[in-house]
Scaffold this motif. Sequence first.
Motif, PDB file in Angstrom:
ATOM      1  N   GLY A  72      -8.184   7.534   0.400  1.00 45.76           N
ATOM      2  CA  GLY A  72      -7.005   7.333   0.985  1.00 45.76           C
ATOM      3  C   GLY A  72      -6.897   8.614   2.176  1.00 45.76           C
ATOM      4  N   HIS A  73      -5.913   8.817   2.650  1.00 36.04           N
ATOM      5  CA  HIS A  73      -5.648   9.551   3.801  1.00 36.04           C
ATOM      6  C   HIS A  73      -4.530  10.840   3.564  1.00 36.04           C
ATOM      7  N   ARG A  74      -4.256  10.958   2.414  1.00 30.51           N
ATOM      8  CA  ARG A  74      -3.111  11.915   2.385  1.00 30.51           C
ATOM      9  C   ARG A  74      -3.594  13.308   2.395  1.00 30.51           C
ATOM     10  N   HIS A  75      -4.978  13.612   2.244  1.00 30.34           N
ATOM     11  CA  HIS A  75      -5.428  14.835   2.432  1.00 30.34           C
ATOM     12  C   HIS A  75      -5.514  15.134   3.842  1.00 30.34           C
ATOM     13  N   SER A 105     -10.852   3.063  11.928  1.00 30.32           N
ATOM     14  CA  SER A 105     -10.537   4.357  12.619  1.00 30.32           C
ATOM     15  C   SER A 105     -11.747   4.971  13.257  1.00 30.32           C
ATOM     16  N   ASP A 106     -11.474   5.775  14.248  1.00 33.99           N
ATOM     17  CA  ASP A 106     -12.614   6.268  14.887  1.00 33.99           C
ATOM     18  C   ASP A 106     -12.991   7.660  14.063  1.00 33.99           C
ATOM     19  N   HIS A 107     -14.224   7.943  14.324  1.00 33.70           N
ATOM     20  CA  HIS A 107     -14.765   9.396  13.669  1.00 33.70           C
ATOM     21  C   HIS A 107     -13.999  10.565  13.689  1.00 33.70           C
ATOM     22  N   THR A 108     -13.477  10.728  14.863  1.00 37.91           N
ATOM     23  CA  THR A 108     -12.910  11.940  14.830  1.00 37.91           C
ATOM     24  C   THR A 108     -11.415  12.124  14.096  1.00 37.91           C
ATOM     25  N   HIS A 109     -11.028  11.106  13.465  1.00 38.97           N
ATOM     26  CA  HIS A 109      -9.867  11.234  12.939  1.00 38.97           C
ATOM     27  C   HIS A 109     -10.153  10.496  11.291  1.00 38.97           C
ATOM     28  N   PHE A 110     -11.148  10.182  11.068  1.00 40.65           N
ATOM     29  CA  PHE A 110     -11.647   9.429   9.970  1.00 40.65           C
ATOM     30  C   PHE A 110     -13.053   9.908   9.498  1.00 40.65           C
ATOM     31  N   ASP A 111     -13.111  10.405   8.114  1.00 37.09           N
ATOM     32  CA  ASP A 111     -14.421  10.300   7.468  1.00 37.09           C
ATOM     33  C   ASP A 111     -14.710   9.127   7.008  1.00 37.09           C
ATOM     34  N   THR A 112     -15.991   8.763   7.220  1.00 31.40           N
ATOM     35  CA  THR A 112     -16.225   6.979   7.017  1.00 31.40           C
ATOM     36  C   THR A 112     -16.119   7.022   5.618  1.00 31.40           C
ATOM     37  N   GLY A 148      -9.021  12.220  30.075  1.00 32.08           N
ATOM     38  CA  GLY A 148      -8.507  12.999  28.931  1.00 32.08           C
ATOM     39  C   GLY A 148      -8.413  12.106  27.739  1.00 32.08           C
ATOM     40  N   PRO A 149      -8.808  12.721  26.594  1.00 30.86           N
ATOM     41  CA  PRO A 149      -8.671  11.851  25.209  1.00 30.86           C
ATOM     42  C   PRO A 149      -7.204  11.740  25.021  1.00 30.86           C
ATOM     43  N   ASP A 150      -6.795  10.736  24.044  1.00 25.46           N
ATOM     44  CA  ASP A 150      -5.436  10.720  23.518  1.00 25.46           C
ATOM     45  C   ASP A 150      -5.631  11.772  22.447  1.00 25.46           C
ATOM     46  N   ASP A 151      -4.803  12.781  22.597  1.00 23.00           N
ATOM     47  CA  ASP A 151      -4.888  13.830  21.540  1.00 23.00           C
ATOM     48  C   ASP A 151      -3.544  13.898  20.576  1.00 23.00           C
ATOM     49  N   SER A 152      -3.041  12.563  20.524  1.00 26.10           N
ATOM     50  CA  SER A 152      -1.838  12.651  19.707  1.00 26.10           C
ATOM     51  C   SER A 152      -2.166  12.885  18.220  1.00 26.10           C
ATOM     52  N   GLU A 153      -1.582  13.845  17.438  1.00 25.27           N
ATOM     53  CA  GLU A 153      -1.610  14.053  16.317  1.00 25.27           C
ATOM     54  C   GLU A 153      -0.672  13.067  15.680  1.00 25.27           C
ATOM     55  N   PHE A 154      -1.145  12.946  14.178  1.00 30.66           N
ATOM     56  CA  PHE A 154      -0.373  11.708  13.261  1.00 30.66           C
ATOM     57  C   PHE A 154       1.283  12.523  13.190  1.00 30.66           C
ATOM     58  N   GLU A 155       1.274  13.757  13.034  1.00 34.03           N
ATOM     59  CA  GLU A 155       2.868  14.211  13.046  1.00 34.03           C
ATOM     60  C   GLU A 155       3.205  14.192  14.221  1.00 34.03           C
ATOM     61  N   ARG A 213       0.911  -1.242   0.037  1.00 34.03           N
ATOM     62  CA  ARG A 213      -0.086   0.020   0.029  1.00 34.03           C
ATOM     63  C   ARG A 213       0.893   1.296  -0.089  1.00 34.03           C
ATOM     64  N   GLU A 214       0.207   2.205  -0.507  1.00 36.28           N
ATOM     65  CA  GLU A 214       1.193   3.643  -0.497  1.00 36.28           C
ATOM     66  C   GLU A 214       1.428   4.053   0.753  1.00 36.28           C
ATOM     67  N   PRO A 215       2.568   4.248   1.213  1.00 31.80           N
ATOM     68  CA  PRO A 215       3.250   4.290   2.479  1.00 31.80           C
ATOM     69  C   PRO A 215       2.405   5.374   3.290  1.00 31.80           C
ATOM     70  N   VAL A 216       1.944   6.382   2.907  1.00 28.96           N
ATOM     71  CA  VAL A 216       1.588   7.676   3.775  1.00 28.96           C
ATOM     72  C   VAL A 216       0.068   7.190   4.092  1.00 28.96           C
ATOM     73  N   ASP A 217      -0.480   6.714   3.129  1.00 27.87           N
ATOM     74  CA  ASP A 217      -2.001   6.108   3.437  1.00 27.87           C
ATOM     75  C   ASP A 217      -1.964   5.008   4.574  1.00 27.87           C
ATOM     76  N   ARG A 218      -0.883   4.081   4.211  1.00 26.60           N
ATOM     77  CA  ARG A 218      -0.830   2.864   5.178  1.00 26.60           C
ATOM     78  C   ARG A 218      -0.238   3.559   6.562  1.00 26.60           C
ATOM     79  N   ALA A 219       0.466   4.337   6.762  1.00 26.57           N
ATOM     80  CA  ALA A 219       1.040   4.867   7.810  1.00 26.57           C
ATOM     81  C   ALA A 219      -0.172   5.542   8.771  1.00 26.57           C
ATOM     82  N   PHE A 220      -0.975   6.479   7.868  1.00 24.63           N
ATOM     83  CA  PHE A 220      -2.296   7.022   8.662  1.00 24.63           C
ATOM     84  C   PHE A 220      -3.142   6.041   8.937  1.00 24.63           C
ATOM     85  N   SER A 221      -3.710   4.855   8.316  1.00 26.95           N
ATOM     86  CA  SER A 221      -4.550   3.971   8.646  1.00 26.95           C
ATOM     87  C   SER A 221      -4.032   3.270   9.774  1.00 26.95           C
ATOM     88  N   HIS A 222      -2.798   3.052  10.068  1.00 31.11           N
ATOM     89  CA  HIS A 222      -2.150   2.245  11.271  1.00 31.11           C
ATOM     90  C   HIS A 222      -1.944   3.414  12.073  1.00 31.11           C
TER      91      HIS A 222
END
Length: 308
Positions: free
Chosen positions: A248-251, A232-239, A117-124, A89-98
């Motif tokens: 994909g997730h690149r955007h 993925s949960d909905h705060t980080h993912f548009d279904t 408190g929530p886990d507020d860890s951003e992808f970056e 899989r394209e590596p950025v999409d794969r990483a974001f999905s992971h």
Amino acid sequence: CEIGPGRPDVLIVGAVKAGTTALFGALSRGRKEVYYFNNDDRYERGVDFYADQLRCGDVDATPLYLVHPVALQRAALDVPWATWIVLVREPVDRAFSHYNMLLRFAANERRRKGATGPDDSEFEEVIAPEVACYHATRAGFEDCVRTRVGGTFAELLPPEGKLKEFGALNGLLSQGMMAPQLERARAFGPAKLLAVSQRALYDDGSAVLRALLALLGREPTGAPLRRYESLSDHTHFDTHDGAGPFGGHRHRVNATTLARLDALFERPNRALARILFSCGTTTVVDATVGFRDHDAHWLPQCPDPPDL
Ligand SMILES: Nc1ncnc2c1ncn2[C@@H]1O[C@H](COP(=O)(O)OS(=O)(=O)O)[C@@H](OP(=O)(O)O)[C@H]1O
């Protein structure tokens, strides 16, 4: 149902978040992710235990085998007749999905431990230690991460804390550098090593499945190739409802990070393309399914040799 020629017939060995669940569902009715070759405790229980875990299925789909230091070596010795499939899989999409999946697991773990408190860890933030390592050392797969690959997914997470505090343990980027993983897999001497495009599987599933079944010499199971929803949960993912094309997730990645990641993956992607399209390299995979039409946006066709 004993272990012996034909059982298991196929090992789907990776990559994590590259469509392994969907492919497994179309090939077998057994149980996915038996974590046999990559888990010392389970491996020590021997082949009868393995047979039991497969529940008379003949496909073992455990995507962590690919990046485990000895899982594939064990598999090559113990079930030398099996064909190995690697989904790519394209590596950025794969990483974001992971990342999405781990965030959910980490949140569950935090709740279980009573953390507030929530886990507020951003992808970056989660990939930052790995990015820093690659830039500091120009090292590749396995040199910048100590991926936790020995256990089950539930054991991948440190017991407390947020995802961003886990450092490079989960190898979100290194697991997307697939050329060295495929070369290493080939060196163990599997009966056959096939590479399948996740994107082609998603976009053109029945054609991919047909081609794959022909390569494997298997009859269709009758089970449809499903497009299932992300974990993925909905705060980080548009279904995506499984109907339309998957964008994909690149955007979702900010532009600066995306540019850095694309630069970081440029050489690894070129190396992967050389393997998949047999561009002057020795044969690493016996066959590929998909790719040319579906992955042109990130895999250059027979790229020029890299600058020295
Ligand atoms: N039919 C089909 N073909 C290809 N890909 C598909 C398909 N159905 C689902 N998906 C996407 O696969 C992603 C999950 O991959 P895995 O099943 O390998 O995940 S896991 O490693 O077993 O956790 C997961 O990616 P994300 O949605 O980006 O998280 C799924 O959307």
